[in-house]
Scaffold this motif. Structure first.
Motif, PDB file in Angstrom:
ATOM      1  N   HIS A 108     116.046 -75.070  64.617  1.00 36.17           N
ATOM      2  CA  HIS A 108     115.779 -76.340  63.936  1.00 36.17           C
ATOM      3  C   HIS A 108     116.445 -76.432  62.562  1.00 36.17           C
ATOM      4  O   HIS A 108     115.982 -77.174  61.687  1.00 36.17           O
ATOM      5  N   ARG A 109     117.502 -75.688  62.353  1.00 42.52           N
ATOM      6  CA  ARG A 109     118.299 -75.754  61.127  1.00 42.52           C
ATOM      7  C   ARG A 109     119.654 -75.122  61.407  1.00 42.52           C
ATOM      8  O   ARG A 109     119.783 -74.275  62.296  1.00 42.52           O
ATOM      9  N   PRO A 110     120.696 -75.500  60.650  1.00 40.38           N
ATOM     10  CA  PRO A 110     122.016 -74.905  60.872  1.00 40.38           C
ATOM     11  C   PRO A 110     122.077 -73.457  60.399  1.00 40.38           C
ATOM     12  O   PRO A 110     121.185 -72.995  59.673  1.00 40.38           O
ATOM     13  N   LEU A 111     123.124 -72.760  60.821  1.00 44.94           N
ATOM     14  CA  LEU A 111     123.370 -71.425  60.281  1.00 44.94           C
ATOM     15  C   LEU A 111     123.589 -71.497  58.779  1.00 44.94           C
ATOM     16  O   LEU A 111     123.133 -70.632  58.033  1.00 44.94           O
ATOM     17  N   THR A 112     124.321 -72.529  58.337  1.00 44.45           N
ATOM     18  CA  THR A 112     124.591 -72.710  56.918  1.00 44.45           C
ATOM     19  C   THR A 112     123.608 -73.731  56.361  1.00 44.45           C
ATOM     20  O   THR A 112     122.510 -73.377  55.962  1.00 44.45           O
ATOM     21  N   ASN A 113     123.992 -74.987  56.310  1.00 47.96           N
ATOM     22  CA  ASN A 113     123.102 -76.073  55.884  1.00 47.96           C
ATOM     23  C   ASN A 113     123.678 -77.389  56.386  1.00 47.96           C
ATOM     24  O   ASN A 113     124.800 -77.445  56.897  1.00 47.96           O
ATOM     25  N   TYR A 114     122.908 -78.464  56.244  1.00 51.45           N
ATOM     26  CA  TYR A 114     123.355 -79.758  56.781  1.00 51.45           C
ATOM     27  C   TYR A 114     124.510 -80.347  55.974  1.00 51.45           C
ATOM     28  O   TYR A 114     125.248 -81.193  56.484  1.00 51.45           O
ATOM     29  N   TYR A 115     124.671 -79.930  54.728  1.00 51.43           N
ATOM     30  CA  TYR A 115     125.820 -80.392  53.948  1.00 51.43           C
ATOM     31  C   TYR A 115     127.109 -79.879  54.585  1.00 51.43           C
ATOM     32  O   TYR A 115     128.040 -80.652  54.839  1.00 51.43           O
ATOM     33  N   GLN A 116     127.152 -78.577  54.859  1.00 56.82           N
ATOM     34  CA  GLN A 116     128.343 -78.004  55.478  1.00 56.82           C
ATOM     35  C   GLN A 116     128.534 -78.525  56.907  1.00 56.82           C
ATOM     36  O   GLN A 116     129.665 -78.766  57.341  1.00 56.82           O
ATOM     37  N   TYR A 117     127.440 -78.697  57.621  1.00 54.46           N
ATOM     38  CA  TYR A 117     127.518 -79.224  58.991  1.00 54.46           C
ATOM     39  C   TYR A 117     128.129 -80.629  58.977  1.00 54.46           C
ATOM     40  O   TYR A 117     129.017 -80.947  59.778  1.00 54.46           O
ATOM     41  N   SER A 118     127.672 -81.476  58.041  1.00 57.46           N
ATOM     42  CA  SER A 118     128.208 -82.837  57.930  1.00 57.46           C
ATOM     43  C   SER A 118     129.671 -82.809  57.524  1.00 57.46           C
ATOM     44  O   SER A 118     130.484 -83.610  58.016  1.00 57.46           O
ATOM     45  N   LEU A 119     130.022 -81.891  56.640  1.00 59.58           N
ATOM     46  CA  LEU A 119     131.418 -81.739  56.218  1.00 59.58           C
ATOM     47  C   LEU A 119     132.292 -81.363  57.406  1.00 59.58           C
ATOM     48  O   LEU A 119     133.427 -81.847  57.535  1.00 59.58           O
ATOM     49  N   GLY A 120     131.760 -80.540  58.298  1.00 57.48           N
ATOM     50  CA  GLY A 120     132.491 -80.171  59.510  1.00 57.48           C
ATOM     51  C   GLY A 120     132.722 -81.362  60.422  1.00 57.48           C
ATOM     52  O   GLY A 120     133.833 -81.546  60.955  1.00 57.48           O
ATOM     53  N   VAL A 121     131.694 -82.186  60.619  1.00 56.75           N
ATOM     54  CA  VAL A 121     131.839 -83.397  61.428  1.00 56.75           C
ATOM     55  C   VAL A 121     132.879 -84.325  60.803  1.00 56.75           C
ATOM     56  O   VAL A 121     133.738 -84.885  61.490  1.00 56.75           O
ATOM     57  N   LEU A 122     132.821 -84.484  59.481  1.00 60.82           N
ATOM     58  CA  LEU A 122     133.759 -85.353  58.777  1.00 60.82           C
ATOM     59  C   LEU A 122     135.201 -84.877  58.954  1.00 60.82           C
ATOM     60  O   LEU A 122     136.104 -85.673  59.248  1.00 60.82           O
ATOM     61  N   ALA A 123     135.431 -83.564  58.801  1.00 64.01           N
ATOM     62  CA  ALA A 123     136.787 -83.015  58.913  1.00 64.01           C
ATOM     63  C   ALA A 123     137.349 -83.187  60.316  1.00 64.01           C
ATOM     64  O   ALA A 123     138.518 -83.543  60.489  1.00 64.01           O
ATOM     65  N   LEU A 124     136.524 -82.943  61.341  1.00 68.78           N
ATOM     66  CA  LEU A 124     136.973 -83.139  62.720  1.00 68.78           C
ATOM     67  C   LEU A 124     137.322 -84.596  62.972  1.00 68.78           C
ATOM     68  O   LEU A 124     138.365 -84.917  63.548  1.00 68.78           O
ATOM     69  N   CYS A 125     136.440 -85.496  62.530  1.00 69.98           N
ATOM     70  CA  CYS A 125     136.638 -86.923  62.774  1.00 69.98           C
ATOM     71  C   CYS A 125     137.885 -87.438  62.070  1.00 69.98           C
ATOM     72  O   CYS A 125     138.692 -88.157  62.666  1.00 69.98           O
ATOM     73  N   TYR A 146     122.848 -86.193  51.834  1.00 69.75           N
ATOM     74  CA  TYR A 146     122.810 -87.562  52.368  1.00 69.75           C
ATOM     75  C   TYR A 146     124.183 -88.217  52.252  1.00 69.75           C
ATOM     76  O   TYR A 146     124.624 -88.928  53.161  1.00 69.75           O
ATOM     77  N   ALA A 147     124.852 -87.971  51.124  1.00 70.42           N
ATOM     78  CA  ALA A 147     126.169 -88.576  50.908  1.00 70.42           C
ATOM     79  C   ALA A 147     127.187 -88.059  51.925  1.00 70.42           C
ATOM     80  O   ALA A 147     127.931 -88.838  52.533  1.00 70.42           O
ATOM     81  N   MET A 148     127.212 -86.751  52.126  1.00 72.31           N
ATOM     82  CA  MET A 148     128.184 -86.176  53.059  1.00 72.31           C
ATOM     83  C   MET A 148     127.869 -86.606  54.492  1.00 72.31           C
ATOM     84  O   MET A 148     128.782 -86.901  55.284  1.00 72.31           O
ATOM     85  N   ALA A 149     126.578 -86.661  54.829  1.00 74.69           N
ATOM     86  CA  ALA A 149     126.177 -87.118  56.167  1.00 74.69           C
ATOM     87  C   ALA A 149     126.568 -88.572  56.379  1.00 74.69           C
ATOM     88  O   ALA A 149     126.998 -88.961  57.474  1.00 74.69           O
ATOM     89  N   GLY A 150     126.428 -89.391  55.323  1.00 75.02           N
ATOM     90  CA  GLY A 150     126.808 -90.795  55.424  1.00 75.02           C
ATOM     91  C   GLY A 150     128.287 -90.972  55.716  1.00 75.02           C
ATOM     92  O   GLY A 150     128.680 -91.771  56.575  1.00 75.02           O
ATOM     93  N   MET A 151     129.128 -90.204  55.011  1.00 74.91           N
ATOM     94  CA  MET A 151     130.578 -90.289  55.247  1.00 74.91           C
ATOM     95  C   MET A 151     130.932 -89.801  56.647  1.00 74.91           C
ATOM     96  O   MET A 151     131.783 -90.380  57.328  1.00 74.91           O
ATOM     97  N   ALA A 152     130.267 -88.716  57.091  1.00 77.78           N
ATOM     98  CA  ALA A 152     130.544 -88.173  58.422  1.00 77.78           C
ATOM     99  C   ALA A 152     130.176 -89.165  59.515  1.00 77.78           C
ATOM    100  O   ALA A 152     130.964 -89.435  60.432  1.00 77.78           O
ATOM    101  N   LEU A 153     128.967 -89.727  59.439  1.00 80.52           N
ATOM    102  CA  LEU A 153     128.520 -90.656  60.475  1.00 80.52           C
ATOM    103  C   LEU A 153     129.305 -91.970  60.435  1.00 80.52           C
ATOM    104  O   LEU A 153     129.541 -92.585  61.479  1.00 80.52           O
ATOM    105  N   GLN A 154     129.711 -92.400  59.242  1.00 82.30           N
ATOM    106  CA  GLN A 154     130.514 -93.617  59.160  1.00 82.30           C
ATOM    107  C   GLN A 154     131.863 -93.408  59.839  1.00 82.30           C
ATOM    108  O   GLN A 154     132.376 -94.296  60.534  1.00 82.30           O
ATOM    109  N   CYS A 155     132.449 -92.216  59.660  1.00 85.64           N
ATOM    110  CA  CYS A 155     133.717 -91.902  60.314  1.00 85.64           C
ATOM    111  C   CYS A 155     133.554 -91.906  61.832  1.00 85.64           C
ATOM    112  O   CYS A 155     134.387 -92.451  62.562  1.00 85.64           O
ATOM    113  N   VAL A 156     132.446 -91.324  62.306  1.00 87.92           N
ATOM    114  CA  VAL A 156     132.163 -91.305  63.746  1.00 87.92           C
ATOM    115  C   VAL A 156     132.004 -92.729  64.274  1.00 87.92           C
ATOM    116  O   VAL A 156     132.523 -93.077  65.345  1.00 87.92           O
ATOM    117  N   LYS A 157     131.305 -93.561  63.519  1.00 89.71           N
ATOM    118  CA  LYS A 157     131.115 -94.955  63.931  1.00 89.71           C
ATOM    119  C   LYS A 157     132.458 -95.691  63.989  1.00 89.71           C
ATOM    120  O   LYS A 157     132.758 -96.397  64.962  1.00 89.71           O
TER     121      LYS A 157
END
Length: 459
Positions: A175-192, A226-237
């Motif tokens: 129920h949590r990442p190996l690192t944290n949700y900031y890094q996880y969101s950054l990973g989604v953003l970079a892939l997208c 929240y900021a990094m997650a917002g950028m990641a999800l916006q890119c996915v959208k």
């Protein structure tokens, strides 16, 4: 209050006051003031057409930040910083020769460090993602960048996808990442941003974390996350890859925007001085109009003028926002016809003379068990907290500490023989007179007598 905060963010304090004055006139005096209403609205339109600027002072400020960031390449310690490179590439002004030199350092020194981490099965998803964004911002061919692990040679994006899968599986089980949700969101953003279709199962982990409000550091909500997650999800959208569950995606984006707006303080900062840049980037990425005269923009400019952003990492997250850009801008960057006029003038070396004034400092260390040890000493006024701790360690009174390096500078890893490691979900929390520090040990200055508390906390 929420409406006022929104007004301050989008319009700036002065114009916000004018709008409220107009509404009061109409409500109190009716039609008699309609002509006055029209005059004031015209005045607002006139003011809105002019940036909050005095003889180009804002442009000069941006140029100064840009030059400070460029100079940091010459004085940086440790590994080259991909976040700094990303900000330089997103800027309106360039010194292409120095940026190219730094790109080569990233491809050599940082690349080797990531290679070692991957070979040792360490999770470096955040660093790998920033490296990807830095290369992408220079329009570098990502498919030509490879790492070799267990004799398998695969490109950078393949390794980033594998790291994200490991993080995703860890969330499913723990129920949590190996690192944290900031890094996880950054990973989604970079892939997208790199054109990789992000699997719904990967982006859903961010959506669920937003829904259940899991973006916390200690007891406080993390504006940066929240900021990094917002950028990641916006890119996915924007990529159109999240067709299943589009409503949930939009709900998450709306909640992220609400969280960021709710985190705005009366002084214009969102979260704190060092999270405002990313927060404004996220709002811009998610389609909000952050006006040049917005309170958050004015707060960042005031910080820049007072040298609050002397840490290169802080500048790297703030400069894009001040130029009304976000990390999503990297996606469409073509590196053609770029300005190449940024020149660094020689500067006289600054000689720092030791302060003749000492201030009293109390340091309390609270271990994970709750046991506390208190120390007292006098330190030269203006000393960094790191210098103060080194002085305390040299007094041989039982206080010991060790640091590890990061892109933000050194951070405490071992205090009085006890570790606070990311792998254990623990960290050393720093506070001064019961107020949490927003700067690291090398940046925070001791200007007056105070009590520093160093606490081993979980997150």
């Amino acid at each position: 209050m929420a409406g006022r905060n929104l007004c301050l963010l989008l319009a700036g304090a002065e114009r916000c006051m004018v709008v409220h004055s107009v509404k009061w006139f109409e409500h109190t005096h009716g039609r008699f003031y309609k002509m006055l209403h029209l005059i004031i609205i015209s005045l607002i339109a006139f003011v809105s057409g002019k940036p909050c600027d005095t003889e180009g002072s804002n442009n000069e400020l941006l140029l100064t930040l840009n030059k400070n960031l460029l100079r940091s390449l010459e004085t940086q310690e440790g590994l080259p910083n991909p976040s700094v490179h990303l900000a330089l590439r997103l800027s309106n002004y360039h010194n292409l020769a120095k940026e190219s030199e730094h790109l080569n350092k990233l491809k050599n020194h940082l690349h080797s460090d990531i290679q070692n981490s991957l070979s040792n099965s360490q999770s470096v998803v955040g660093l790998l993602a920033l490296y990807t964004l830095a290369l992408k911002s220079s329009c570098y061919d990502l498919n030509s960048v490879t790492f070799t692990v267990s004799e398998n040679n695969e490109n950078l994006l393949t390794h980033l996808k594998k790291q994200m899968e490991q993080e995703k599986e860890h969330i499913a089980i723990n129920h949590r990442p190996l690192t944290n949700y900031y890094q996880y969101s950054l990973g989604v953003l970079a892939l997208c941003i790199s054109g990789v279709r992000v699997n719904n199962h990967v982006s859903n982990k961010i959506i669920k974390a937003v829904e259940h409000e899991h973006f916390k550091h200690g007891d406080a909500e993390s504006t940066d996350t929240y900021a990094m997650a917002g950028m990641a999800l916006q890119c996915v959208k924007d990529a159109g890859s999240h067709v299943h569950g589009a409503d949930e995606l939009q709900t998450a984006l709306s909640k992220i925007k609400q969280k960021i707006l709710a985190a705005q303080r009366t002084d214009g900062h969102i979260g704190n001085e060092f999270s405002t840049g990313l927060a404004v980037q996220a709002l811009l990425a998610m389609g909000s109009q952050v006006d040049e005269c917005a309170a958050s923009m004015e707060a960042m400019r005031a910080d820049a003028r007072s040298n609050t952003y002397h840490n290169p990492m802080a500048i790297s997250q703030t400069l894009p926002a001040l130029q009304q850009k976000s990390y999503l801008t990297v996606k469409n960057k073509n590196c053609l016809h770029e300005d190449d006029t940024l020149v660094l003038e020689p500067i006289d070396p600054v000689v720092v003379t030791p302060s003749e004034t000492n201030v009293a400092l109390t340091v309390e260390v609270v271990t994970s068990s709750g046991a506390a040890a208190v120390y007292s000493l006098d330190v030269p006024k203006g000393s960094s907290l790191l210098e103060a701790l080194q002085l305390l360690k040299g007094k041989n009174v039982g206080f010991t500490f060790e640091t590890e390096s990061s892109m933000w500078g050194p951070f405490l890893s071992l205090v009085n023989g006890e570790q606070a490691r990311q792998s254990d979900r623990r960290y050393w929390h720093l506070s001064s007179n019961s107020t949490a520090l927003s700067e690291g040990v090398s940046d925070f200055k001791i200007e007056a007598a105070q009590k520093i508390i160093i606490t081993n906390k979980s997150y």
